[in-house]
Design a protein around this motif. Structure first.
Motif, PDB file in Angstrom:
ATOM      1  N   MET A  34       0.839  -1.190   0.000  1.00  0.00           N
ATOM      2  CA  MET A  34       0.000   0.000   0.000  1.00  0.00           C
ATOM      3  C   MET A  34       0.882   1.250   0.000  1.00  0.00           C
ATOM      4  N   LYS A  35       0.561   2.192  -0.831  1.00  0.00           N
ATOM      5  CA  LYS A  35       1.351   3.420  -0.941  1.00  0.00           C
ATOM      6  C   LYS A  35       1.103   4.323   0.257  1.00  0.00           C
ATOM      7  N   SER A  36       2.148   5.039   0.687  1.00  0.00           N
ATOM      8  CA  SER A  36       2.023   5.979   1.799  1.00  0.00           C
ATOM      9  C   SER A  36       2.576   7.338   1.395  1.00  0.00           C
ATOM     10  N   PHE A  37       2.112   8.343   2.080  1.00  0.00           N
ATOM     11  CA  PHE A  37       2.455   9.715   1.739  1.00  0.00           C
ATOM     12  C   PHE A  37       2.801  10.491   3.005  1.00  0.00           C
ATOM     13  N   GLU A  38       3.648  11.510   2.849  1.00  0.00           N
ATOM     14  CA  GLU A  38       3.770  12.522   3.884  1.00  0.00           C
ATOM     15  C   GLU A  38       2.973  13.732   3.393  1.00  0.00           C
ATOM     16  N   VAL A  39       1.875  14.020   4.075  1.00  0.00           N
ATOM     17  CA  VAL A  39       1.006  15.118   3.673  1.00  0.00           C
ATOM     18  C   VAL A  39       1.336  16.337   4.522  1.00  0.00           C
ATOM     19  N   ASN A  40       1.555  17.474   3.864  1.00  0.00           N
ATOM     20  CA  ASN A  40       1.794  18.723   4.562  1.00  0.00           C
ATOM     21  C   ASN A  40       0.482  19.486   4.666  1.00  0.00           C
ATOM     22  N   PHE A  41       0.042  19.706   5.905  1.00  0.00           N
ATOM     23  CA  PHE A  41      -1.145  20.520   6.145  1.00  0.00           C
ATOM     24  C   PHE A  41      -0.663  21.898   6.581  1.00  0.00           C
ATOM     25  N   ASP A  42      -0.791  22.870   5.685  1.00  0.00           N
ATOM     26  CA  ASP A  42      -0.294  24.215   5.973  1.00  0.00           C
ATOM     27  C   ASP A  42      -1.341  25.039   6.702  1.00  0.00           C
ATOM     28  N   GLY A  43      -0.862  25.868   7.619  1.00  0.00           N
ATOM     29  CA  GLY A  43      -1.752  26.756   8.341  1.00  0.00           C
ATOM     30  C   GLY A  43      -2.194  27.913   7.463  1.00  0.00           C
ATOM     31  N   LEU A  44      -3.487  28.145   7.408  1.00  0.00           N
ATOM     32  CA  LEU A  44      -4.030  29.299   6.699  1.00  0.00           C
ATOM     33  C   LEU A  44      -3.923  30.504   7.629  1.00  0.00           C
ATOM     34  N   VAL A  45      -3.267  31.544   7.168  1.00  0.00           N
ATOM     35  CA  VAL A  45      -3.054  32.732   7.995  1.00  0.00           C
ATOM     36  C   VAL A  45      -4.398  33.388   8.295  1.00  0.00           C
ATOM     37  N   GLY A  46      -4.609  33.757   9.558  1.00  0.00           N
ATOM     38  CA  GLY A  46      -5.879  34.322   9.980  1.00  0.00           C
ATOM     39  C   GLY A  46      -6.032  35.800   9.671  1.00  0.00           C
ATOM     40  N   PRO A  47      -7.259  36.311   9.741  1.00  0.00           N
ATOM     41  CA  PRO A  47      -7.549  37.707   9.390  1.00  0.00           C
ATOM     42  C   PRO A  47      -6.934  38.742  10.327  1.00  0.00           C
ATOM     43  N   THR A  48      -6.465  38.335  11.519  1.00  0.00           N
ATOM     44  CA  THR A  48      -5.893  39.299  12.463  1.00  0.00           C
ATOM     45  C   THR A  48      -4.370  39.240  12.487  1.00  0.00           C
ATOM     46  N   HIS A  49      -3.744  38.707  11.453  1.00  0.00           N
ATOM     47  CA  HIS A  49      -2.282  38.656  11.377  1.00  0.00           C
ATOM     48  C   HIS A  49      -1.696  40.038  11.662  1.00  0.00           C
ATOM     49  N   ASN A  50      -0.892  40.123  12.733  1.00  0.00           N
ATOM     50  CA  ASN A  50      -0.300  41.407  13.112  1.00  0.00           C
ATOM     51  C   ASN A  50       1.050  41.175  13.760  1.00  0.00           C
ATOM     52  N   TYR A  51       1.830  42.242  13.850  1.00  0.00           N
ATOM     53  CA  TYR A  51       3.176  42.163  14.425  1.00  0.00           C
ATOM     54  C   TYR A  51       3.158  42.701  15.851  1.00  0.00           C
ATOM     55  N   GLY A  52       2.755  41.844  16.763  1.00  0.00           N
ATOM     56  CA  GLY A  52       2.635  42.262  18.154  1.00  0.00           C
ATOM     57  C   GLY A  52       3.913  42.110  18.956  1.00  0.00           C
ATOM     58  N   GLY A  53       4.940  41.447  18.386  1.00  0.00           N
ATOM     59  CA  GLY A  53       6.187  41.253  19.122  1.00  0.00           C
ATOM     60  C   GLY A  53       5.996  40.460  20.396  1.00  0.00           C
ATOM     61  N   LEU A  54       5.159  39.419  20.344  1.00  0.00           N
ATOM     62  CA  LEU A  54       4.741  38.713  21.552  1.00  0.00           C
ATOM     63  C   LEU A  54       5.687  37.597  21.989  1.00  0.00           C
ATOM     64  N   SER A  55       6.581  37.180  21.101  1.00  0.00           N
ATOM     65  CA  SER A  55       7.313  35.937  21.347  1.00  0.00           C
ATOM     66  C   SER A  55       8.746  36.211  21.795  1.00  0.00           C
ATOM     67  N   PHE A  56       8.947  36.312  23.110  1.00  0.00           N
ATOM     68  CA  PHE A  56      10.281  36.493  23.677  1.00  0.00           C
ATOM     69  C   PHE A  56      11.137  35.278  23.327  1.00  0.00           C
ATOM     70  N   GLY A  57      12.309  35.545  22.766  1.00  0.00           N
ATOM     71  CA  GLY A  57      13.181  34.467  22.316  1.00  0.00           C
ATOM     72  C   GLY A  57      13.136  34.252  20.821  1.00  0.00           C
ATOM     73  N   ASN A  58      12.144  34.869  20.159  1.00  0.00           N
ATOM     74  CA  ASN A  58      12.011  34.806  18.702  1.00  0.00           C
ATOM     75  C   ASN A  58      12.483  36.143  18.151  1.00  0.00           C
ATOM     76  N   VAL A  59      13.678  36.150  17.560  1.00  0.00           N
ATOM     77  CA  VAL A  59      14.330  37.400  17.151  1.00  0.00           C
ATOM     78  C   VAL A  59      13.473  38.179  16.162  1.00  0.00           C
ATOM     79  N   ALA A  60      12.938  37.505  15.155  1.00  0.00           N
ATOM     80  CA  ALA A  60      12.150  38.204  14.127  1.00  0.00           C
ATOM     81  C   ALA A  60      10.880  38.801  14.719  1.00  0.00           C
ATOM     82  N   SER A  61      10.218  38.051  15.581  1.00  0.00           N
ATOM     83  CA  SER A  61       8.983  38.542  16.196  1.00  0.00           C
ATOM     84  C   SER A  61       9.231  39.821  16.978  1.00  0.00           C
ATOM     85  N   GLN A  62      10.306  39.846  17.758  1.00  0.00           N
ATOM     86  CA  GLN A  62      10.575  41.009  18.589  1.00  0.00           C
ATOM     87  C   GLN A  62      11.092  42.196  17.778  1.00  0.00           C
ATOM     88  N   SER A  63      11.918  41.934  16.774  1.00  0.00           N
ATOM     89  CA  SER A  63      12.536  43.035  16.031  1.00  0.00           C
ATOM     90  C   SER A  63      11.554  43.741  15.105  1.00  0.00           C
TER      91      SER A  63
END
Length: 448
Positions: free
Chosen positions: A1-30
């Motif tokens: 039987m054939k098998s696959f690795e399926v990638n389920f990508d997250g659909l970006v939500g309508p409130t996508h914003n740059y809140g700088g919320l993730s301490f330790g994540n350089v891009a988020s903070q900068s």
């Protein structure tokens, strides 16, 4: 039987914003407080999904969450109508409103840990939603994540779902961002690779000093037990604390694996050689020939890796046995990273091609190609049991791009989050999306 690795990508939500919320994540903070474009972000993500589908990969989509999360604000003492809750939070505690509006669920590598049926004791695909308790704005995701995954993988004959681990620091769990799987074939038993940043109960383990280690050893062990994984089918490895302190908040910022290959930075792990030996030995027992590619620090620094997200990439297997590496545009913009990748693909090794995607909206908030996808290995029978509404097709792509253009704002600033109309826009969009993806009622506003 054939098998696959399926990638389920997250659909970006309508409130996508740059809140700088993730301490330790350089891009988020900068990039905190910059204006974002939710529409552009969602369309960039959909373009990547469509491109991979066109290349012959099975591609799925994972729905975003309802934001702002009014229920979370109510639990923190804000009362009144939904509009009044938002107004009072904006006036008295703007950081809490920003957190309740985060579109971070787009990074579905953190949604859950997934173990294929070939690895589990009961022969089902197992999902454990990540508690993400290190950050408030992410810790509120898992109830909806569990409902969405349950609507996507509903057949109990083939799929098993586990609630998030206890929401305490000792069991901090960040999902598949710290987990990968090695195997000869996706349908055969493999070895699951759990990477943690610290131990909650054993002080002998070193820990980072500047940024938090979000995944604990104990959480990884608990997920392995819940999924019914054998001792011969798991390897636990510790992240190098010094790279966490340089902005490597998840293992998928410094390493990526697929099939029989681990592609990683020289400084990614502690006790690297013994860990690689264990992977090699356990995979050999399953008929697989493990290989690792270690990127030297004198060619690509940890800072280069963090800023380019060279390892936050998708490593995909092609029919001819070669591998394709999906990277963000920022890799091409970094001379050292791009030079290394060009040499890598011309060296005759397993990675033969690199494809570049513009994911700037996600990258500026700290998430690259690997953050945007949840990998689920499925055989043909299991794939047929997945909710067909979430499997990408040309018609679905067209429908979703039309949906985004209809409902999403071109630009969003922090001050816009205080607009009660944004909540109505989000709910209207998500109500329509659940019909498009055939999810049923998965959002609080649809249930309550």
């Amino acid at each position: 039987m054939k098998s696959f690795e399926v990638n389920f990508d997250g659909l970006v939500g309508p409130t996508h914003n740059y809140g700088g919320l993730s301490f330790g994540n350089v891009a988020s903070q900068s990039n905190s407080q910059q204006a974002s474009s939710p529409k552009e972000a969602a369309l960039q993500g959909l373009e990547k999904m469509k491109a991979l589908m066109d290349m012959g990969f099975v591609q799925g989509v994972l729905a975003p969450q309802e934001r702002p999360d009014v229920a979370a604000l109510r639990s923190l003492g804000f009362s009144g109508t939904d509009a009044q809750v938002i107004e009072r939070a904006a006036k008295d505690a703007m950081p809490l409103l920003v957190a309740s509006c985060s579109a971070s669920s787009m990074w579905v590598a953190n949604a859950a840990t997934v173990s294929p049926s070939a690895d589990t004791a009961d022969g089902r695909v197992h999902f454990t939603a990540a508690n993400l308790n290190c950050k408030f704005h992410r810790s509120i995701e898992h109830p909806t994540t569990s409902r969405v995954l349950g609507a996507m993988f509903a057949d109990q004959q083939h799929f098993a779902h586990h609630a998030a681990l206890p929401a305490v620091a000792q069991f901090g769990d960040e999902g598949a961002a710290n987990h990968t799987r090695f195997c000869r074939d996706y349908g055969e038993a493999g070895v699951e690779f759990f990477v943690y940043g610290r131990s909650a109960f054993d002080s002998r383990y070193p820990a980072p000093q500047k940024y938090p280690a979000r995944q604990t050893h104990e959480a990884s062990q608990a997920v392995a037990r819940l999924h019914g994984l054998s001792e011969e089918g798991v390897v636990f490895a510790q992240q190098n604390p010094s790279v966490i302190d340089q902005g490597v908040f998840h293992n998928d910022v410094i390493a990526v694996g697929n099939g029989e290959l681990l592609f990683h930075h020289e400084d990614a792990f502690l006790n690297t050689e013994s860990m690689l030996d264990e992977l090699r030995r356990k995979l050999a027992a399953r008929g697989a020939k493990f290989e690792s590619i270690s990127v030297p620090r004198d060619q690509v620094t940890v800072d280069d890796a963090v800023r380019s997200y060279m390892f936050n990439s998708q490593l995909l297997s092609r029919a001819d046995g070669s591998m394709l590496l999906i990277v963000p545009e920022e890799c091409r913009a970094n001379p050292r990273v791009w030079s290394y990748l060009q040499g890598l693909t011309s060296a005759g090794g397993p990675i033969r091609e690199v494809k570049v995607f513009d994911l700037k909206q996600s990258m500026q908030n700290g998430g690259g190609p690997a953050c945007l996808r949840l990998r689920v290995a499925l055989n043909e029978t299991e794939l047929a049991a997945v909710n067909p509404g979430v499997i990408m097709s040309a018609p679905l792509y067209d429908t979703l791009t039309g949906w985004v253009n209809k409902h999403y704002r071109d630009a969003l600033r922090e001050s816009d989050l205080a607009d009660p109309q944004l909540l109505l826009e989000c709910r209207t969009a998500l109500d329509e999306l659940t019909q498009i993806l055939k999810l049923g009622s998965v959002y609080p506003f649809q249930i309550n």
